[in-house]
Design a protein around this motif. Structure first.
Motif, mmCIF file in Angstrom:
data_model
loop_
_atom_site.group_PDB
_atom_site.id
_atom_site.type_symbol
_atom_site.label_atom_id
_atom_site.label_comp_id
_atom_site.label_asym_id
_atom_site.label_seq_id
_atom_site.Cartn_x
_atom_site.Cartn_y
_atom_site.Cartn_z
ATOM 1 N N ALA A 1 -9.442 -2.606 5.272
ATOM 2 C CA ALA A 1 -9.140 -2.634 3.844
ATOM 3 C C ALA A 1 -8.432 -3.936 3.482
ATOM 4 O O ALA A 1 -8.753 -4.576 2.478
ATOM 5 C CB ALA A 1 -8.279 -1.435 3.468
ATOM 6 N N ARG A 2 -7.498 -4.343 4.324
ATOM 7 C CA ARG A 2 -6.781 -5.587 4.031
ATOM 8 C C ARG A 2 -7.742 -6.765 4.072
ATOM 9 O O ARG A 2 -7.711 -7.654 3.230
ATOM 10 C CB ARG A 2 -5.622 -5.789 5.016
ATOM 11 C CG ARG A 2 -4.860 -7.043 4.713
ATOM 12 C CD ARG A 2 -3.468 -7.135 5.315
ATOM 13 N NE ARG A 2 -2.572 -6.018 5.128
ATOM 14 C CZ ARG A 2 -1.910 -5.736 4.008
ATOM 15 N NH1 ARG A 2 -2.034 -6.510 2.955
ATOM 16 N NH2 ARG A 2 -1.115 -4.714 3.952
ATOM 17 N N LEU B 1 -10.735 -6.806 3.279
ATOM 18 C CA LEU B 1 -11.550 -6.836 2.059
ATOM 19 C C LEU B 1 -10.707 -7.177 0.839
ATOM 20 O O LEU B 1 -11.190 -7.114 -0.283
ATOM 21 C CB LEU B 1 -12.256 -5.493 1.870
ATOM 22 C CG LEU B 1 -13.354 -5.216 2.913
ATOM 23 C CD1 LEU B 1 -13.769 -3.763 2.889
ATOM 24 C CD2 LEU B 1 -14.553 -6.116 2.683
ATOM 25 N N GLY B 2 -9.443 -7.504 1.063
ATOM 26 C CA GLY B 2 -8.603 -8.010 -0.018
ATOM 27 C C GLY B 2 -7.647 -7.011 -0.626
ATOM 28 O O GLY B 2 -6.982 -7.314 -1.614
ATOM 29 N N ALA B 3 -7.573 -5.799 -0.052
ATOM 30 C CA ALA B 3 -6.744 -4.767 -0.665
ATOM 31 C C ALA B 3 -5.257 -5.076 -0.502
ATOM 32 O O ALA B 3 -4.811 -5.479 0.566
ATOM 33 C CB ALA B 3 -7.065 -3.409 -0.059
ATOM 34 N N SER B 4 -4.498 -4.856 -1.597
ATOM 35 C CA SER B 4 -3.048 -5.012 -1.541
ATOM 36 C C SER B 4 -2.447 -3.800 -0.833
ATOM 37 O O SER B 4 -3.119 -2.787 -0.654
ATOM 38 C CB SER B 4 -2.495 -5.098 -2.956
ATOM 39 O OG SER B 4 -2.835 -3.913 -3.647
ATOM 40 N N ARG C 1 -2.694 -0.507 -2.757
ATOM 41 C CA ARG C 1 -4.052 0.014 -2.793
ATOM 42 C C ARG C 1 -4.454 0.586 -1.435
ATOM 43 O O ARG C 1 -5.152 1.601 -1.363
ATOM 44 C CB ARG C 1 -5.051 -1.058 -3.213
ATOM 45 C CG ARG C 1 -6.433 -0.456 -3.505
ATOM 46 C CD ARG C 1 -7.452 -1.488 -3.879
ATOM 47 N NE ARG C 1 -7.150 -2.134 -5.132
ATOM 48 C CZ ARG C 1 -7.595 -1.691 -6.323
ATOM 49 N NH1 ARG C 1 -8.334 -0.611 -6.376
ATOM 50 N NH2 ARG C 1 -7.284 -2.325 -7.415
ATOM 51 N N ARG D 1 -5.780 4.308 -1.402
ATOM 52 C CA ARG D 1 -7.195 4.566 -1.141
ATOM 53 C C ARG D 1 -7.481 4.966 0.298
ATOM 54 O O ARG D 1 -8.510 5.584 0.564
ATOM 55 C CB ARG D 1 -8.019 3.309 -1.485
ATOM 56 C CG ARG D 1 -8.084 3.033 -2.954
ATOM 57 C CD ARG D 1 -8.967 4.052 -3.668
ATOM 58 N NE ARG D 1 -10.366 3.660 -3.634
ATOM 59 C CZ ARG D 1 -11.353 4.525 -3.496
ATOM 60 N NH1 ARG D 1 -11.092 5.785 -3.339
ATOM 61 N NH2 ARG D 1 -12.593 4.114 -3.489
ATOM 62 N N ILE D 2 -6.625 4.546 1.223
ATOM 63 C CA ILE D 2 -6.946 4.787 2.628
ATOM 64 C C ILE D 2 -5.950 5.760 3.274
ATOM 65 O O ILE D 2 -6.340 6.791 3.802
ATOM 66 C CB ILE D 2 -6.963 3.460 3.438
ATOM 67 C CG1 ILE D 2 -7.814 2.402 2.737
ATOM 68 C CG2 ILE D 2 -7.423 3.709 4.871
ATOM 69 C CD1 ILE D 2 -9.289 2.677 2.709
#
Ligand code: ATP
Ligand code: MG
Lengths: 356, 293
Positions: free
Chosen positions: B193-194, B196-199, B202, B206-207
Motif C-alpha cells: 500500500a505504501r 502505491l503511494g498510500a499515506s 489511508r 483501507r488495509i
C-alpha cells in the motif's frame, strides 16, 4: 524516456548481517535490467532499497538522477511487484488495480474506467468484480502487474514474480512481460534466481553472490565472457580445471593442474604463478573415442537428452565430473555408458579466470 | 458435535455434551429464568406470597420507564459505556499496532508484561489506586499544579474519574483481540500500500482496520459489556452525579430489598447487552463465529 536508476557505493547491513556489500550499478531509463543470484544473496534487499522500504547503511540511491535520501516509499516513482504478490485480499480485483489511483484521489468512475483498461491490457476483461481468491495463480500475477502499472511508475521493480507459476505459464508470462516492457518503455528491474529467465528477457543482467556484485553484462557477454569464476559456474553449465598459471602468450594462458595442462583466453587478473582455473562450456568440448594428443581421458557415465542437444556426463580419471554437449545429429554415434572417451577443446573457446 | 464423538468416542463424548448442557442449564438458563420470574411478580410481603396479589405483571418494568431519575441513569450508562468503549479503542489501537508491527519482539513482550502485571492485583485495589491518584489533594492535581497547567485543584471524581478508571480496567480486553488480529496481517500488505503511494492514515483505514475488524469488534463488545456491567469503578471514582445503572440494581437488591424490581432492571440491562453485541457485529459485518476465534 523513463527514469534511470543509480546505486552508488550502496551498502546494507542488518545488525551484523551484510546483505549488500558496497555495490554500484547504473540502470538505463527504459532498460530491462535483471538481477540474478542464488537465494539469500541480497536481491530483494536491493529492490527494497530502491523502493525506499529501507535506507542504505551507506551510499546513495538515485532515481532519474535525483537522490532519494529522505524520500519515503510512498513518494518514489517506483512500483513493486512483490515476491508474494501482496494483493489486497479484502478488495475486489478492480479495487486492487485502482488502489494507487484511489490514493491519488482520482474520482471513482475514472478509476473504474482505468481499471477496466488495464484488465484489457492483461487479458482479463470482465474480471473486475471478482475477489482475489477467486483467481488462478497466473491471473493473480497479472493483476499484480496491472496494479503496479496503474500508477504509471517510472521504474517497475519485479521480485521473482513468476516463481510461483508452472513452466508453461512462466514461459508465456516471460514473453508477455518483455512485450509489456517494450510497449510501455518503463524501466524494469527484474529479480530472479532462474538464469534462463534472466538471459531470455533482459537487456543486461547483474549477477550477485553473497551480497557482492560479480558482473553486469548483456546475456551474451555473461555467457561467453564471465568475469569471475562464480559467474562462469552460475550462468550456464561449465567444466572447471583448476591449477597454477605456468605461462601466458598472446592473451592465452596455460594452467597446469592435476589433469595436465590446458590453455584458454586469459581473463583480466590472471598472472603467471597465480592460482586460476580453465572454464570451458560443454558445447565447446569435442568428444572422441580415440586417444588424441592434448585431450583428457574420461569414462562416459550417462547421456541426458535435453531436446536440442544431449549432455554427456563423464568422469575423469582423477574423479572430476565432466560435461560435454553432443549435437543431435551425432547422437547415433555417441559413446555408450562405461566406454572410455577423450575430451578436448580449443584454447579460443576456453577462458582462464584467476581464483581470488 | 459429530466431530466431538469421533474424537472422544460415544461414551466420553456423551459425558462432555452432558456436562456442558448441565452447566448451561444450571448456571446460565435457570438463574436467568428465575430472574425473569422474579421480575414479572410484584414485591410482596411474605404473608401475601401465593395470595390474590401474586400474579404476573409488568409493573416492575413500567417503574423503570416511569422513573425519570432511573431512566436518565440508564440512558447515561449506555452512552457512557459507549464512550468508554470508543476511548479504550482509541487508546488501544495504536498500542496494538505498535506491538504487532513496529516493535521488536523483545519490546513487544516487555510492553505486554507491563500491561499485564497490574492485572495481577484485584480490581478493587487497582481502582483504589486511581482513587488515590485522582484525589482532590492527590498526585495528579499536585503535578499539574506544579507544572502550572492548572492553578486550582480539579475535581476529577465523577464522569472523568469513571471514564479513566474503566478505560484502564478494560484495556487488555480490547488490546489482545486487536493485537492478535493485526499480527496476522502480512507486513508486505502494508508495504504494498505504501509503495502505491498510500499515506499512513489511508493504510490504516483501507488495509489494517478492515483486516483487524473482527478483533476490533470483539474488543468493543467486551469493553462495552464490562463497562455497562461495571460496579467498582463508578462506586469508587464516581460522584453522586455520575451514578451507574448497576448501582441502582444493587440498591434494589441489597438496600431496597425489592428483588423483583432489581431483577427487572437487570434484565433490561441484559437485553441492552445483547442488542449492542448484535448491532456491533452488524456494523462490522462479522459474525459470532469470527468473534469466538
Ligand atoms: N530485515 C532483515 N533483517 C535481518 N536480515 C535480513 C533482513 N532482510 C534480509 N536479511 C538478510 O539479508 C540477506 C539477503 O536477503 P534477501 O532477502 O535480499 O535475499 P534474496 O536474494 O532476495 O533471496 P531469495 O532469492 O531467497 O528471495 C539474507 O541473508 C537475509 O537473511
Ligand atoms: Mg528475495
Amino acid at each position: 524516456m523513463s527514469h534511470s536508476v543509480d546505486l552508488m557505493d550502496v551498502e546494507m547491513a542488518f545488525g551484523g548481517v551484510h546483505a549488500v556489500r558496497r555495490l554500484s550499478a547504473h540502470v538505463e531509463g527504459g532498460e530491462f535490467f535483471s538481477i540474478l543470484g542464488p537465494s539469500g544473496c541480497g536481491k530483494t534487499t536491493i529492490l527494497r532499497l530502491i523502493a525506499g522500504f529501507i535506507n542504505p547503511t551507506a551510499g546513495r540511491v538515485l532515481i532519474g538522477g535525483k537522490d532519494m535520501a529522505g524520500i519515503g516509499a510512498d513518494r518514489r516513482p517506483t512500483s513493486m511487484i512483490f515476491q508474494s504478490l501482496a494483493l489486497f485480499p479484502l478488495m475486489s480485483v478492480w479495487e486492487n488495480i485502482a488502489f494507487g489511483l484511489e490514493v491519488r484521489r482520482m474520482p471513482k468512475a475514472d478509476r473504474r474506467r482505468r481499471a477496466e483498461e488495464l484488465l484489457e491490457l492483461i487479458a482479463l476483461p470482465g474480471y473486475g468484480d471478482r475477489m482475489v481468491h477467486e483467481l488462478s495463480g497466473g491471473q493473480k500475477q497479472r493483476v499484480a502487474i496491472a496494479r503496479a502499472l496503474a500508477v504509471e511508475p517510472q521504474v517497475l521493480l519485479l521480485d521473482e514474480p513468476l516463481s510461483a507459476l508452472d513452466l508453461k505459464l512462466r514461459q508465456h508470462m516471460r514473453a508477455e512481460l518483455r512485450a509489456l516492457q517494450k510497449r510501455t518503455g518503463v524501466t524494469f528491474i527484474y529479480i530472479t534466481h532462474d538464469q534462463s529467465e534472466a538471459l531470455a528477457m533482459s537487456d543486461r543482467v547483474a549477477v550477485m553472490s553473497a551480497g557482492v556484485l560479480q558482473q553486469i553484462a548483456t546475456p551474451r557477454e555473461l555467457y561467453s565472457s564471465p568475469a569471475t569464476p562464480f559467474v562462469a559456474k552460475f550462468v550456464g553449465e561449465t567444466n572447471e580445471f583448476a591449477g597454477k598459471v605456468s605461462r601466458t602468450v598472446d592473451g592465452i594462458a596455460v594452467v597446469d593442474g592435476p589433469h595436465g595442462s590446458f590453455a584458454g583466453r586469459a581473463g583480466d587478473e590472471v598472472v603467471v604463478g597465480g592460482t586460476a582455473a580453465v572454464y570451458v562450456r560443454p558445447e565447446a568440448v569435442t568428444v572422441s573415442r580415440e586417444a588424441r594428443p592434448d585431450s583428457l581421458e574420461a569414462r562416459a557415465d550417462r547421456i541426458e537428452f535435453e531436446g536440442a542437444v544431449a549432455m554427456l556426463h563423464a568422469t575423469s580419471r582423477e574423479g572430476q565430473p565432466l560435461l560435454a554437449a553432443i549435437p543431435n545429429q551425432l547422437l547415433s554415434r555417441a559413446p555408450a555408458a562405461g566406454e572410455t572417451v577423450w575430451l578436448s577443446f580449443v584454447p579460443d573457446e576456453a577462458l582462464v579466470l584467476a581464483h581470488g | 458435535m459429530g466431530n466431538l464423538f469421533a474424537r472422544f468416542g460415544t461414551g466420553l463424548g456423551a459425558l462432555i455434551v452432558g456436562l456442558v448442557a448441565a452447566w448451561l442449564v444450571s448456571m446460565v438458563l435457570a438463574p436467568n429464568l428465575m430472574m425473569l420470574d422474579f421480575s414479572l411478580r410484584p414485591n410482596l410481603m411474605p404473608a401475601q406470597i401465593g395470595g390474590l396479589d401474586d400474579h404476573y405483571t409488568l409493573a416492575n418494568f413500567a417503574a423503570l420507564a416511569g422513573d425519570p431519575v432511573h431512566r436518565v441513569i440508564f440512558l447515561k450508562t449506555i452512552w457512557a459505556s459507549a464512550l468508554v468503549m470508543v476511548t479504550t479503542l482509541a487508546v488501544t489501537y495504536p498500542i496494538a499496532y505498535w506491538m504487532a508491527k513496529v516493535a521488536s519482539p523483545r519490546a513487544a513482550a516487555l510492553a505486554v508484561m507491563a500491561l499485564i502485571i497490574p492485572f495481577w492485583i484485584n480490581e478493587v485495589l487497582r481502582t483504589l489506586a486511581w482513587y488515590i491518584l485522582l484525589a482532590f489533594g492527590g498526585p495528579l492535581n499536585a503535578a499539574l499544579l506544579w507544572l502550572g497547567i492548572i492553578d486550582q485543584p480539579v475535581r476529577w471524581f465523577g464522569d472523568f474519574g469513571v471514564l479513566a478508571g474503566m478505560v484502564y480496567a478494560y484495556i487488555l480486553f480490547m488490546l489482545f483481540p486487536i493485537y492478535n488480529s493485526i499480527s496476522t496481517l502480512d507486513t508486505v500488505q502494508i508495504e504494498a500500500a505504501r509503495n502505491l503511494g498510500a499515506s499512513t492514515p489511508r493504510i490504516h483505514w483501507r488495509i489494517v482496520i478492515p483486516h483487524a475488524k473482527a478483533g476490533i469488534a470483539t474488543g468493543c463488545v467486551f469493553t462495552f459489556m464490562l463497562a455497562a456491567g461495571s460496579y467498582v469503578a463508578p462506586a469508587l471514582l464516581g460522584a453522586p452525579g455520575s451514578r451507574w445503572f448497576t448501582e441502582i440494581i444493587y440498591n434494589w437488591f441489597f438496600e431496597g430489598g425489592n428483588w423483583n424490581r432489581g431483577a427487572a432492571y437487570a434484565l433490561v440491562l441484559l437485553t441492552l447487552y445483547m442488542l449492542v453485541v448484535l448491532a456491533t457485529l452488524k456494523l462490522f459485518r462479522v459474525n459470532l463465529a469470527d468473534v469466538a476465534k
